[in-house]
Scaffold this motif. Structure first.
Motif, short mmCIF file in Angstrom:
data_model
loop_
_atom_site.label_atom_id
_atom_site.label_comp_id
_atom_site.label_asym_id
_atom_site.label_seq_id
_atom_site.Cartn_x
_atom_site.Cartn_y
_atom_site.Cartn_z
N ASN A 15 -39.49 15.69 159.91
CA ASN A 15 -38.12 16.20 159.85
C ASN A 15 -37.83 17.36 160.79
O ASN A 15 -36.70 17.57 161.17
CB ASN A 15 -37.75 16.57 158.42
CG ASN A 15 -37.44 15.33 157.60
OD1 ASN A 15 -37.06 14.31 158.15
ND2 ASN A 15 -37.60 15.42 156.31
N GLY A 68 -32.03 16.92 157.01
CA GLY A 68 -31.66 15.91 156.03
C GLY A 68 -32.19 14.52 156.28
O GLY A 68 -32.09 13.66 155.42
N THR A 69 -32.77 14.28 157.46
CA THR A 69 -33.27 12.94 157.77
C THR A 69 -34.39 12.56 156.80
O THR A 69 -35.32 13.33 156.60
CB THR A 69 -33.81 12.88 159.22
OG1 THR A 69 -32.79 13.33 160.10
CG2 THR A 69 -34.22 11.48 159.59
N PRO A 70 -34.30 11.36 156.20
CA PRO A 70 -35.36 10.94 155.26
C PRO A 70 -36.73 10.82 155.92
O PRO A 70 -36.86 10.86 157.15
CB PRO A 70 -34.86 9.57 154.78
CG PRO A 70 -33.38 9.66 154.92
CD PRO A 70 -33.17 10.43 156.20
N ASP A 71 -37.73 10.64 155.08
CA ASP A 71 -39.14 10.69 155.49
C ASP A 71 -39.63 9.46 156.24
O ASP A 71 -40.55 9.54 157.03
CB ASP A 71 -40.04 10.91 154.27
CG ASP A 71 -39.74 12.21 153.57
OD1 ASP A 71 -39.70 13.25 154.25
OD2 ASP A 71 -39.52 12.20 152.34
N GLU A 112 -36.60 8.25 151.30
CA GLU A 112 -36.86 9.67 151.05
C GLU A 112 -37.90 9.74 149.94
O GLU A 112 -37.69 9.19 148.85
CB GLU A 112 -35.58 10.40 150.64
CG GLU A 112 -35.79 11.85 150.30
CD GLU A 112 -36.37 12.68 151.44
OE1 GLU A 112 -37.21 13.56 151.16
OE2 GLU A 112 -36.00 12.46 152.62
N LEU A 150 -33.83 17.20 146.02
CA LEU A 150 -33.16 16.93 147.29
C LEU A 150 -32.40 18.16 147.76
O LEU A 150 -31.60 18.73 147.02
CB LEU A 150 -32.17 15.76 147.13
CG LEU A 150 -32.78 14.39 146.84
CD1 LEU A 150 -31.68 13.39 146.50
CD2 LEU A 150 -33.60 13.90 148.02
N GLN A 209 -30.22 16.94 152.78
CA GLN A 209 -30.67 15.58 152.47
C GLN A 209 -29.59 14.81 151.72
O GLN A 209 -29.34 13.64 152.01
CB GLN A 209 -31.95 15.63 151.64
CG GLN A 209 -33.14 16.14 152.43
CD GLN A 209 -34.36 16.34 151.55
OE1 GLN A 209 -34.27 16.92 150.46
NE2 GLN A 209 -35.51 15.88 152.01
N ARG A 210 -28.96 15.46 150.76
CA ARG A 210 -27.90 14.79 150.01
C ARG A 210 -26.73 14.42 150.92
O ARG A 210 -26.18 13.32 150.81
CB ARG A 210 -27.44 15.66 148.83
CG ARG A 210 -28.53 15.83 147.78
CD ARG A 210 -28.04 16.42 146.47
NE ARG A 210 -27.10 17.50 146.58
CZ ARG A 210 -27.42 18.80 146.66
NH1 ARG A 210 -28.68 19.17 146.66
NH2 ARG A 210 -26.48 19.72 146.72
N TRP A 219 -26.86 13.90 154.22
CA TRP A 219 -27.32 12.84 155.13
C TRP A 219 -27.30 11.49 154.42
O TRP A 219 -26.78 10.51 154.94
CB TRP A 219 -28.73 13.16 155.64
CG TRP A 219 -29.15 12.33 156.82
CD1 TRP A 219 -29.17 12.73 158.12
CD2 TRP A 219 -29.61 10.97 156.81
NE1 TRP A 219 -29.61 11.69 158.91
CE2 TRP A 219 -29.88 10.60 158.13
CE3 TRP A 219 -29.80 10.03 155.80
CZ2 TRP A 219 -30.34 9.33 158.49
CZ3 TRP A 219 -30.24 8.75 156.15
CH2 TRP A 219 -30.52 8.42 157.48
#
Length: 140
Positions: free
Chosen positions: A24, A30-33, A46, A66, A70-71, A73
């Motif tokens: 990230n 905020g980009t998921p994993d 995520e 979160l 993240q929320r 995104w």
């Protein structure tokens, strides 16, 4: 088990495809994993691992749940038709929670997280590969 270890556990049960673990710091807030590409579909995962799995509320706030970025995104991606899963480990339980539930994730009880899940199983069970495939391809 940290999020990296959660991914290493989950990866063998995922359908054959292209998976990229995203760092990230390089991808943006905020980009998921994990980004994945399967035939005819793609999506994001995520990963969340409960630090206190015996707590009635395993992800009480942004610090362990979160983050706001993240929320945001996830909400924007889902609104535009994207496929996002929050894969959470709580104790020995694995929960596949649709991204549309991201704003309800923090502060949810274990029972509520299970209700929000499209797929739930324990690590002791044989992982339901056909159901994981269905989730990742947007069929459930």
């Amino acid at each position: 088990m940290a999020e990296t270890a959660l991914w290493e556990w989950l990866k063998p049960f995922c359908p054959q495809g292209h998976y990229t673990r995203v760092e990230n710091g390089e991808a943006g807030p905020g980009t998921p994993d994990v980004y994945y590409r399967l035939p005819m579909t793609s999506g994001w995962i995520e990963l969340k691992d409960a630090r206190h799995p015996k707590s009635k509320i395993p992800f009480p706030n942004e610090k362990v749940g979160l983050h706001l970025s993240q929320r945001i995104w996830i909400r924007e991606e889902v609104t535009l038709g994207g496929l996002v899963w929050i894969v959470a480990r709580v104790g020995k339980g694995i929960l596949f929670i649709p991204g549309a539930q991201a704003d309800r994730f923090n502060g949810a009880s274990i029972d509520r997280l299970i209700q929000m899940s499209a797929l739930a199983f324990t690590m002791q069970e044989k992982a339901p590969i056909h159901l994981i495939y269905a989730a990742l391809t947007g069929q459930i």
